[in-house]
Design a protein around this motif. Structure first.
Motif, short mmCIF file in Angstrom:
data_model
loop_
_atom_site.label_atom_id
_atom_site.label_comp_id
_atom_site.label_asym_id
_atom_site.label_seq_id
_atom_site.Cartn_x
_atom_site.Cartn_y
_atom_site.Cartn_z
N GLY A 151 0.77 -1.22 0.00
CA GLY A 151 0.00 0.00 0.00
C GLY A 151 0.81 1.28 0.00
O GLY A 151 0.23 2.38 -0.01
N ARG A 152 2.14 1.16 -0.04
CA ARG A 152 2.99 2.35 0.05
C ARG A 152 3.87 2.55 -1.18
O ARG A 152 4.69 3.47 -1.20
CB ARG A 152 3.86 2.27 1.31
N GLY A 153 3.71 1.72 -2.19
CA GLY A 153 4.51 1.88 -3.40
C GLY A 153 5.84 1.15 -3.34
O GLY A 153 6.19 0.52 -2.34
N ALA A 154 6.56 1.25 -4.44
CA ALA A 154 7.86 0.58 -4.58
C ALA A 154 8.94 1.61 -4.84
O ALA A 154 8.68 2.67 -5.43
CB ALA A 154 7.82 -0.42 -5.73
N THR A 155 10.16 1.29 -4.42
CA THR A 155 11.27 2.22 -4.61
C THR A 155 12.50 1.51 -5.13
O THR A 155 12.69 0.31 -4.90
CB THR A 155 11.64 2.93 -3.29
N LEU A 156 13.34 2.27 -5.80
CA LEU A 156 14.67 1.84 -6.21
C LEU A 156 15.65 2.84 -5.61
O LEU A 156 15.62 4.03 -5.95
CB LEU A 156 14.80 1.81 -7.74
#
Length: 262
Positions: free
Chosen positions: A139-144
């Motif tokens: 629910g909080r998104g994905a990051t790189l």
């Protein structure tokens, strides 16, 4: 029945633990990558390799999770098993892409996911060769590397789709997997095979690939990468024949039909 929400404070804690433990395991693998390795064996077939690096990484993951979250369960590729009472299960692939690692091919990773009620709620995939850390929380998104990433939604044509896949280690399984390629290759841009399911899923999440599919994956192969891809706006589903497909929403229908022959 609707899924029970995971308390935000628990998500925060699991995300912090996953990041810390995966980073420590990645450091161990980097030391082993300098070689040479003294112990290399095989598992399900003569081409399914395992090394002291795999085992050392998993031993670190198991011991550190036992210290930080002793009430949790654990499922690791190299045999680590622990039953807990918290409802949280850690799913670990201590070295995804062992063959690449042993051959010096820079496409391997640590994959660690936390599951609650059978669904991944936190996932971390670390690629030491590129100094890239992929992370996602439900629910909080994905990051790189701490920056948001998203699938390439603007690429919607099957004819220009760059698709990745993978193959199993048993001869019979590889024959079935290879039979799909003549149907797929003429109608997409091209096919890639990098050798790490976790990274393939993450690369879909960042638009480096338009899709990835592979059959007969184990839970540890895709538990973390699946969440990263989904939180980046991708769709990850299981087709007939136990084939995992990760792609963009607009390519899901055409690729599903193509892969299943429907």
């Amino acid at each position: 029945m609707p899924e029970t929400p995971v308390p935000p404070h628990l998500l925060d804690e699991l995300a912090q633990v996953a990041s810390e433990v995966a980073a420590g395991a990645a450091q161990i693998l980097e030391r082993y990558a300098a070689g040479p390795l003294a112990e290399v064996g095989t598992k399900s077939s003569p081409t399914d390799m395992v090394s002291e690096a795999d085992r050392a990484s998993e031993a670190y993951i198991s011991a550190t999770l036992q210290q930080l979250r002793p009430q949790d369960s654990l499922l690791g590729e190299e045999g680590a098993r622990r039953d807990g009472t918290s409802g949280v299960t850690w799913v670990a692939d201590p070295l995804d892409g062992t063959t690449n690692f042993l051959y010096g091919v820079p496409s391997w990773a640590v994959s660690l996911a936390a599951e609650v009620d059978g669904r991944s709620v936190v996932g971390v995939v670390i690629d030491p060769s590129r100094d890239e850390t992929w992370a996602a929380t439900l629910g909080r998104g994905a990051t790189l590397n701490g920056r948001p990433c998203h699938v390439a939604e603007d690429r919607a044509e099957l004819s220009t789709a760059l698709v990745a896949t993978g193959f199993g280690y048993q001869r019979e399984r590889r024959q079935v997997q290879a039979a799909v390629l003549p149907r797929l290759l003429p109608v997409v841009r091209d096919i890639r095979r990098f050798g790490s399911a976790a990274l393939d899923l993450c690369w879909v999440a960042a638009g480096r690939l338009d899709a990835y599919f592979e059959s007969n994956l184990s839970e540890w192969d895709w538990a973390a990468g699946r969440l990263v891809c989904q939180e980046a706006g991708g769709v990850v589903t299981v087709l007939a024949g136990d084939t995992v497909l990760a792609t963009t929403p607009r390519l899901l229908g055409p690729l599903s039909s193509l892969l299943t022959g429907s």
